[in-house]
Scaffold this motif. Structure first.
Motif, mmCIF file in Angstrom:
data_model
loop_
_atom_site.group_PDB
_atom_site.id
_atom_site.type_symbol
_atom_site.label_atom_id
_atom_site.label_comp_id
_atom_site.label_asym_id
_atom_site.label_seq_id
_atom_site.Cartn_x
_atom_site.Cartn_y
_atom_site.Cartn_z
ATOM 1 N N TRP A 1 33.967 -47.608 39.795
ATOM 2 C CA TRP A 1 35.115 -46.747 40.106
ATOM 3 C C TRP A 1 34.747 -45.271 40.162
ATOM 4 C CZ3 TRP A 1 39.066 -48.374 42.549
ATOM 5 C CH2 TRP A 1 39.457 -49.712 42.417
ATOM 6 N N CYS B 1 36.732 -34.613 43.452
ATOM 7 C CA CYS B 1 35.540 -35.472 43.534
ATOM 8 C C CYS B 1 34.300 -34.640 43.827
ATOM 9 C CB CYS B 1 35.688 -36.486 44.671
ATOM 10 S SG CYS B 1 36.390 -38.030 44.106
ATOM 11 N N LEU C 1 37.567 -50.615 49.967
ATOM 12 C CA LEU C 1 37.245 -51.430 48.788
ATOM 13 C C LEU C 1 37.996 -52.748 48.898
ATOM 14 C CD1 LEU C 1 37.643 -48.725 45.980
ATOM 15 C CD2 LEU C 1 35.585 -49.319 47.246
ATOM 16 N N THR D 1 32.493 -53.326 41.588
ATOM 17 C CA THR D 1 33.065 -52.012 41.890
ATOM 18 C C THR D 1 32.665 -51.011 40.806
ATOM 19 O OG1 THR D 1 34.959 -53.249 42.682
ATOM 20 C CG2 THR D 1 35.205 -50.857 42.563
ATOM 21 N N ASP E 1 33.967 -56.361 45.985
ATOM 22 C CA ASP E 1 33.693 -56.643 44.578
ATOM 23 C C ASP E 1 33.173 -58.077 44.409
ATOM 24 O OD1 ASP E 1 34.854 -57.783 41.759
ATOM 25 O OD2 ASP E 1 34.272 -55.686 41.601
ATOM 26 N N GLN F 1 45.149 -49.630 39.093
ATOM 27 C CA GLN F 1 43.996 -48.932 39.672
ATOM 28 C C GLN F 1 44.325 -48.405 41.066
ATOM 29 O OE1 GLN F 1 41.348 -52.227 38.940
ATOM 30 N NE2 GLN F 1 40.088 -51.024 37.523
ATOM 31 N N ASP G 1 32.961 -45.106 43.541
ATOM 32 C CA ASP G 1 33.643 -45.621 44.728
ATOM 33 C C ASP G 1 34.935 -44.878 45.058
ATOM 34 O OD1 ASP G 1 32.636 -49.016 43.873
ATOM 35 O OD2 ASP G 1 31.658 -47.524 45.156
ATOM 36 N N ARG G 2 35.621 -44.374 44.036
ATOM 37 C CA ARG G 2 36.883 -43.684 44.308
ATOM 38 C C ARG G 2 36.665 -42.406 45.098
ATOM 39 N NH1 ARG G 2 38.698 -39.506 40.727
ATOM 40 N NH2 ARG G 2 36.922 -38.784 39.497
ATOM 41 N N GLU H 1 46.283 -45.330 40.348
ATOM 42 C CA GLU H 1 45.463 -44.297 39.691
ATOM 43 C C GLU H 1 44.539 -43.610 40.682
ATOM 44 O OE1 GLU H 1 43.045 -45.872 36.489
ATOM 45 O OE2 GLU H 1 41.889 -44.014 36.361
ATOM 46 N N HIS H 2 43.942 -44.425 41.600
ATOM 47 C CA HIS H 2 42.963 -43.861 42.523
ATOM 48 C C HIS H 2 43.539 -43.585 43.905
ATOM 49 C CE1 HIS H 2 40.058 -44.620 39.414
ATOM 50 N NE2 HIS H 2 40.327 -45.912 39.415
ATOM 51 N N ILE I 1 40.781 -55.222 41.628
ATOM 52 C CA ILE I 1 41.532 -54.005 41.963
ATOM 53 C C ILE I 1 42.989 -54.259 41.586
ATOM 54 C CG2 ILE I 1 42.083 -52.337 43.771
ATOM 55 C CD1 ILE I 1 39.724 -53.489 45.384
ATOM 56 N N THR J 1 39.823 -45.848 50.620
ATOM 57 C CA THR J 1 39.762 -44.834 49.557
ATOM 58 C C THR J 1 40.424 -43.545 50.028
ATOM 59 O OG1 THR J 1 37.585 -44.140 50.359
ATOM 60 C CG2 THR J 1 37.639 -45.715 48.535
#
Lengths: 207, 536
Positions: B481, B535, B492, B479, B424, B503, B484-485, B506-507, B499, B529
């Motif tokens: 999200w 996804c 990351l 980033t 980032d 987050q 990238d997630r 969450e991810h 981050i 990740t």
């Protein structure tokens, strides 16, 4: 010596800084005007009376300034300063090891250095020409060149009374909070410098 | 006697080498964005002939929203070639220029001043420059202004020599021209200095009109690159960013506003408050608890003014007094409260006064031995204070503002060459350039990706900052999200603002490494990740 009181008072009155002083503390403002006149007299006169009165009045100014404008933070740290000392304690312990990790060094860095730093900053805080000449005001710009010429004259032809005045005001300002009474102590010197500068410039033009 | 003189001068120069080169690699900590920009461009030029945007031998180097003058970058290629892509190599030229300035000070003073004490003044002025915080600080970073100062002082010295050997005027004019390409302040100072110098010594130079004309033509030719980009917006970009000319003048007419601001800023730099006391520890200043000069320099400075006015006769005195306000013109045109980097020539003149004042004070004391001992004690105390402030406190307190943790990250990334990395770049534009520099990334590949991201001509008043760096398996960008997630085999990297803990939860990210600051606080974290099944 023909004392030019009217032009001298005119120059002193034209320094806009004094009106701010009168607004905050008329007694100090009056004392500063009288002190400016006495300093001018002591510079040009061979008589010792003005010199004596200058320092008597300066002593009074210093006492009033210290009473009203003493820097309470000089020997006391704010929360942020305490935090900074705490963090620096770690940095110094890592950085210089045994040289730091003893009573003398810890006292020097954690107790003495903060006081000396603040004292040093206070000492020089009043030597800010922008504030001394109130350069925010357009009219004050007219005094910048005479001030520079005057300061050069004061340094290149030093008089004991002026040097002593400067030293006393300088040392006293170390104990004063930044921004007010420290600046006031230097005002008579600024007025003298401006007058001297104007005097030199006019003499040069007449030549 | 001459041997003693050179022994003392050698000691001063040796001291200056020590103060400028000791731990140059890691003090100051980190690698500031301007430093790494110069460094990578220097590497790129020496290996490919173009900068990181693919511009061949630019007149100004485009960099992070502005432009950098070229001399430092072009000359830095040599130490980078010799020492490799290191912080030391990037800073080498500045440190060398700093030592060069100490030597030049001695020769300028002994050439300029006619006095039986000129050699002592020369040594003491060189000493003042050698140990002054401003001179050491700006020699220890990639500071193009320091190289600009060196070239200007070299030009000044050659100009003074040309008073005896006229042909040297041509070389002086050429050197002066080079200095205008080293830093912005010299553009202004050089153009004002040259006619002033000729006017000051007009009786001499009127006898050598041919040589003077050739010199002026050489100087004019050296300005062609500037004229070439004069209307592009790049030439004045930096000035537009820092000057007050475009500010709202309020109730005042514009001309009065500019006059007032010029005079106000002029006196900011003359005020002893800003020269001899701690003005704060922002990056352009020096370091905690220190001003640009030591506080005790105030006394010799004032005494130096007296001594110069009374004891130094002839042209030297008048010339020095003329130079002093001239050197303040560039900084007085800008709006910063106190920015010493723009006043290096002026700080040099103040050092000269300090050197003169120290001599006057030493001569005042009948027992010179005790006076010298006291001077030695003050020097030791000053250097000790400087060491504490600069080598310890400054290190810890500013390292994260100059990307110190990203230098450590470069080593960590070597463990993940098989992964896709996203770093980032929200709060630091220079991360990509740092990684490219330390990995000696192919300039041709970097230029291909960066050139396509330029939103304006290379030379322009509009210089975009939003750039994505693609360096092999590494991307340096903000980033994203939503994208990238869902990326597989990706790490990351970012700080806690980029981050956050929420987050991470969450991810469903998995922490793989941490990077600490120099005082062991975790600053950067790398997360693998863990794409959810929904996804796309």
């Amino acid at each position: 010596m023909n004392f030019k009181f009217v032009p001298v008072l005119g120059v002193f009155a034209a320094n806009l800084f004094i009106y701010g002083v009168f607004g905050k503390d008329p007694v100090i403002g009056l004392i500063l005007m009288v002190e400016s006149l006495l300093l001018y007299l002591s510079f040009f006169s061979k008589n010792s009376l003005p010199k004596t009165l200058v320092f008597l009045l300066l002593a009074l100014l210093v006492i009033i300034s210290v009473k009203k404008g003493f820097d309470g933070n000089l020997f006391k740290n704010t929360f942020l300063e305490e935090y900074t000392i705490f963090k620096r304690h770690e940095y110094l312990a890592q950085g210089i090891g045994k040289i730091y990790r003893n009573r003398v060094a810890i006292f020097y860095f954690n107790e003495l250095t903060p006081i000396l730093s603040k004292f040093s900053r206070n000492l020089f805080a009043s030597l800010d020409i922008n504030y001394l000449l109130n350069l925010e005001n357009i009219f004050s710009l007219l005094f910048t060149l005479p001030f520079v010429v005057g300061i050069y004259s004061l340094i290149s032809e030093p008089k004991r009374a002026v040097i002593l005045y400067f030293l006393v005001a300088f040392l006293a300002s170390g104990f004063l909070a930044q921004g007010s009474y420290g600046l006031y102590l230097f005002l008579p010197l600024v007025n003298l410098a401006v007058y001297l500068g104007l005097d030199r410039m006019i003499a040069f033009v007449r030549r | 006697m001459i041997n003693v003189r050179f022994l003392i001068l050698f000691s001063v120069v040796f001291l200056s080498v020590l103060l400028r080169f000791y731990r140059l690699e890691d003090v100051p900590a980190g690698f500031h964005q301007d430093e790494v920009s110069q460094a990578y461009n220097a590497f790129s030029i020496i290996t490919s002939g173009h900068d990181r945007y693919g511009e061949y031998f630019p007149i100004l180097f485009r960099s992070f929203g502005s432009y950098q003058p070229p001399v430092y970058t072009y000359l830095s290629g040599i130490p980078i070639l010799v020492f490799g892509n290191t912080v030391f190599a990037a800073r080498f030229l500045s440190a060398l220029a700093g030592v060069g300035l100490v030597v030049l000070t001695y020769f300028i003073v002994t050439t300029l001043i006619e006095s039986k004490y000129k050699y002592q003044i020369g040594v003491l002025s060189a000493f003042a420059v050698a140990i002054s915080p401003w001179a050491i600080h700006f020699s220890r970073r990639v500071v193009e202004g320091n190289v600009g100062l060196f070239f200007f002082m070299l030009a000044l010295y050659i100009f003074l020599l040309s008073l005896k050997k006229q042909k040297l005027f041509i070389f002086a004019a050429l050197t002066l021209g080079i200095s205008t390409h080293a830093y912005y302040s010299e553009r202004v100072i050089a153009v004002l200095f040259l006619p002033l110098f000729l006017f000051f010594f007009r009786k001499h130079f009127l006898k050598y009109k041919k040589i003077v004309s050739v010199g002026l033509v050489i100087f004019a030719i050296s300005q062609i690159p500037h004229i070439w980009i004069l209307t592009s917006g790049a030439f004045a970009r930096r000035f537009d960013q820092v000057s007050y000319f475009n500010n709202d003048p309020g109730d005042l007419p514009k001309i009065l506003y500019i006059t007032r601001e010029f005079i106000r800023h002029f006196f900011i730099y003359i005020s002893p408050k800003n020269l001899f006391a701690d003005t704060g520890s922002e990056l352009a200043r020096v370091s905690p608890n220190l001003g640009v000069f030591y506080s005790w320099f105030f006394l010799p400075f004032v005494v130096g003014i007296y001594y110069l006015s009374k004891k130094i006769q002839g042209n030297a005195r008048r010339f020095i007094w003329v130079l002093l306000p001239l050197f303040l013109v560039p900084a007085s045109l800008t709006g910063d409260v106190f920015y010493p980097l723009r006043t290096l020539e002026y700080l040099w003149i103040v050092s000269l006064f300090v050197g003169i004042g120290i001599l006057a004070l030493l001569n005042f004391f009948k027992r010179k031995r005790y006076a010298l001992l006291f001077l030695g004690f003050l020097t030791f105390y000053s250097l000790f204070s400087f060491y504490i402030s600069y080598f310890i406190l400054f290190q810890y307190e500013t390292s994260e503002y100059v990307g110190a943790s990203y230098i450590k990250l470069v080593d960590e990334l070597n463990n993940y060459k098989d992964k896709h990395i996203v770093i980032d770049s929200g709060r630091d534009f220079a991360i990509g350039a740092r990684i490219a520099y330390f990995n000696a990334y192919d300039p041709n590949k970097l230029a291909k990706s960066l050139r396509s991201q330029l939103k304006s001509d290379y030379y322009s008043s509009d210089v975009n900052l939003d750039e994505v760096y693609y360096i092999d398996n590494i991307e340096v960008r903000p980033t994203i999200w939503i994208k990238d997630r869902c990326a597989k085999d990706t790490i990351l990297i970012g700080d806690t603002l980029a981050i956050s803990e929420e987050q991470v939860k969450e991810h469903n990210l998995i922490k793989v490494f941490e990077v600490e600051t120099i005082d062991m606080d975790v600053v950067l974290r790398g997360y693998a990740t863990n794409p959810p099944s929904n996804c796309k």
